[in-house]
Scaffold this active site. Sequence first.
Site, PDB file in Angstrom:
ATOM      1  N   ASP A 194       1.403  -1.059  -0.016  1.00  0.00           N
ATOM      2  CA  ASP A 194      -0.089   0.125   0.498  1.00  0.00           C
ATOM      3  C   ASP A 194       0.852   1.441   0.319  1.00  0.00           C
ATOM      4  O   ASP A 194       1.883   1.059   0.603  1.00  0.00           O
ATOM      5  CB  ASP A 194      -0.872  -0.327   0.974  1.00  0.00           C
ATOM      6  CG  ASP A 194      -1.950   1.039   1.560  1.00  0.00           C
ATOM      7  OD1 ASP A 194      -2.891   0.375   1.412  1.00  0.00           O
ATOM      8  OD2 ASP A 194      -1.111   1.808   2.103  1.00  0.00           O
ATOM      9  N   ILE A 195       0.547   2.651  -0.938  1.00  0.00           N
ATOM     10  CA  ILE A 195       1.775   3.015  -1.128  1.00  0.00           C
ATOM     11  C   ILE A 195       1.025   4.085   0.156  1.00  0.00           C
ATOM     12  O   ILE A 195      -0.068   4.328   0.683  1.00  0.00           O
ATOM     13  CB  ILE A 195       0.804   4.098  -2.557  1.00  0.00           C
ATOM     14  CG1 ILE A 195       0.603   3.583  -3.806  1.00  0.00           C
ATOM     15  CG2 ILE A 195       1.881   5.640  -2.309  1.00  0.00           C
ATOM     16  CD1 ILE A 195       0.434   4.305  -4.498  1.00  0.00           C
ATOM     17  N   GLU A 237      -5.523   2.640  -3.935  1.00  0.00           N
ATOM     18  CA  GLU A 237      -3.345   2.592  -3.946  1.00  0.00           C
ATOM     19  C   GLU A 237      -2.769   0.928  -3.055  1.00  0.00           C
ATOM     20  O   GLU A 237      -1.646   0.988  -2.681  1.00  0.00           O
ATOM     21  CB  GLU A 237      -2.995   3.194  -2.957  1.00  0.00           C
ATOM     22  CG  GLU A 237      -4.368   4.618  -2.589  1.00  0.00           C
ATOM     23  CD  GLU A 237      -4.733   3.728  -0.769  1.00  0.00           C
ATOM     24  OE1 GLU A 237      -4.852   2.753  -0.430  1.00  0.00           O
ATOM     25  OE2 GLU A 237      -3.470   4.099   0.359  1.00  0.00           O
TER      26      GLU A 237
HETATM   27  N1  LIG Z   1      -5.904   9.700  -6.810  1.00  0.00           N
HETATM   28  C1  LIG Z   1      -6.160   8.617  -6.473  1.00  0.00           C
HETATM   29  N2  LIG Z   1      -6.690   8.755  -5.190  1.00  0.00           N
HETATM   30  C2  LIG Z   1      -7.710   7.510  -4.636  1.00  0.00           C
HETATM   31  C3  LIG Z   1      -7.360   6.479  -5.175  1.00  0.00           C
HETATM   32  N3  LIG Z   1      -8.215   5.371  -4.946  1.00  0.00           N
HETATM   33  C4  LIG Z   1      -8.127   5.622  -3.601  1.00  0.00           C
HETATM   34  N4  LIG Z   1      -7.943   6.783  -3.636  1.00  0.00           N
HETATM   35  C5  LIG Z   1      -7.422   7.685  -2.492  1.00  0.00           C
HETATM   36  O1  LIG Z   1      -6.644   7.030  -1.386  1.00  0.00           O
HETATM   37  C6  LIG Z   1      -6.440   7.629   0.093  1.00  0.00           C
HETATM   38  C7  LIG Z   1      -5.946   6.645   0.372  1.00  0.00           C
HETATM   39  O2  LIG Z   1      -6.260   7.107   2.029  1.00  0.00           O
HETATM   40  P1  LIG Z   1      -5.813   5.951   3.428  1.00  0.00           P
HETATM   41  O3  LIG Z   1      -6.682   4.774   3.355  1.00  0.00           O
HETATM   42  O4  LIG Z   1      -6.396   6.899   4.406  1.00  0.00           O
HETATM   43  O5  LIG Z   1      -4.020   5.632   3.289  1.00  0.00           O
HETATM   44  P2  LIG Z   1      -2.733   6.896   3.075  1.00  0.00           P
HETATM   45  O6  LIG Z   1      -3.161   7.474   3.416  1.00  0.00           O
HETATM   46  O7  LIG Z   1      -1.998   6.062   2.454  1.00  0.00           O
HETATM   47  O8  LIG Z   1      -2.457   7.009   4.811  1.00  0.00           O
HETATM   48  P3  LIG Z   1      -1.618   4.762   5.392  1.00  0.00           P
HETATM   49  O9  LIG Z   1      -1.871   4.061   4.494  1.00  0.00           O
HETATM   50  O10 LIG Z   1      -2.055   4.748   6.320  1.00  0.00           O
HETATM   51  O11 LIG Z   1       0.208   4.918   4.835  1.00  0.00           O
HETATM   52  C8  LIG Z   1      -7.776   8.418   0.163  1.00  0.00           C
HETATM   53  O12 LIG Z   1      -7.712   9.690   0.122  1.00  0.00           O
HETATM   54  C9  LIG Z   1      -8.239   7.131  -1.139  1.00  0.00           C
HETATM   55  O13 LIG Z   1      -9.165   8.619  -1.655  1.00  0.00           O
HETATM   56  C10 LIG Z   1      -7.537   6.435  -6.868  1.00  0.00           C
HETATM   57  O14 LIG Z   1      -7.429   5.133  -7.615  1.00  0.00           O
HETATM   58  N5  LIG Z   1      -6.773   7.898  -7.125  1.00  0.00           N
END
Ligand SMILES: Nc1nc2c(ncn2[C@@H]2O[C@H](COP(=O)(O)OP(=O)(O)OP(=O)(O)O)[C@@H](O)[C@H]2O)c(=O)[nH]1
Length: 323
Positions: A194-195, A237
């Site tokens: 996961d990013i 992500e």
């Molecule tokens: N640009 C974009 N954002 C996405 C997509 N799918 C999900 N997201 C975003 O990815 C973010 C994931 O956030 P979190 O689950 O809080 O996790 P994080 O900010 O990566 O934090 P950690 O995983 O705890 O390091 C959310 O803001 C979603 O809206 C996509 O296809 N494109």
Amino acid sequence: METNIEQLREFHWMADMLQNIDAGLLVLNRENEVQVWNAFMENHSGILAHKVKGRNIFELFPEIPVDWFQHKVESVFQLHSRAFSIWEQRPYIFKFRNYRPITGTAEHMYQNISVFPLTSSSGEVTNICIIVYDVTDIATSKLALENANQQLEFLSRTDRLTNLNNRGYWQERQEEEFAKYQRYRESCTLVIFDIDHFKKVNDTYGHQAGDEVIRACAQTLQKVTRDIDVCGRYGGEEFVVMLTNTNINGALKFAERLRMAIEKQSITYELRVIQFTISLGICELSKNIDSPKEWIELADQALYASKENGRNQTSIKNKTDER
Ligand SMILES: Nc1nc2c(ncn2[C@@H]2O[C@H](COP(=O)(O)OP(=O)(O)OP(=O)(O)O)[C@@H](O)[C@H]2O)c(=O)[nH]1
């Protein structure tokens, strides 16, 4: 007398009909020399009947595969049986151009052929008749349908943003690997990642930039995996990869290689440079794991541990840890 004239007239009609029928009609003798060549053959080959009569068919049409053709017609001469060839086996025997307006996409005419013996009054077969059917319309519609189905199938299993397997298809593949393991017990290890702080990427650079980051991450993943590994986009992500024939040690090396490759990578979006990291969880399949769902849950627990311990790292979870 009346009957003879009648018969002669019918014979002429018959000859006329065969001459003008919308199918190719040719007669060959034992030496493969043309005896009859109807208007269809003249029109599509551009060679008039009097120019081909007595000439060897392989000299006239070098594209005809000699061995294949001889083998096909031999049974007609020997056994007096019929022989066929369909476009799916061999698209054409005579390379004629396709002039049909609707199916103009095909370069050549697709053909089915039917070969049957012509018996002389003494019961011998010294000639064979070949009928050539133009099946371009059928063939091109069938090929177009097959093509559309393949594209649909590809779309139904592919994630649009990354071109990786989508979650549904990846899960099908995971179930297959799980079932295979029950039978062969060959090592297979699952990596989920996961990013890190991806929400911040979106908030700072915008959603489009976030999409670019996801795409770049998928590209790096594809670069470091082998063709037999099964990669997928699991969620926003979040990515997954099943490493076949790989135990936990191999998977750990892979995970660290991927993690470092991502850490080093930077992408430029609207003149701004974005760098990011990933957190990973890995779990090797073992006989203690009861279902594909449990397998991914264990890997997910390892990913959670990586996040908890500060991100940009890999953690391992084994079912045996708990027993
Ligand atoms: N640009 C974009 N954002 C996405 C997509 N799918 C999900 N997201 C975003 O990815 C973010 C994931 O956030 P979190 O689950 O809080 O996790 P994080 O900010 O990566 O934090 P950690 O995983 O705890 O390091 C959310 O803001 C979603 O809206 C996509 O296809 N494109």
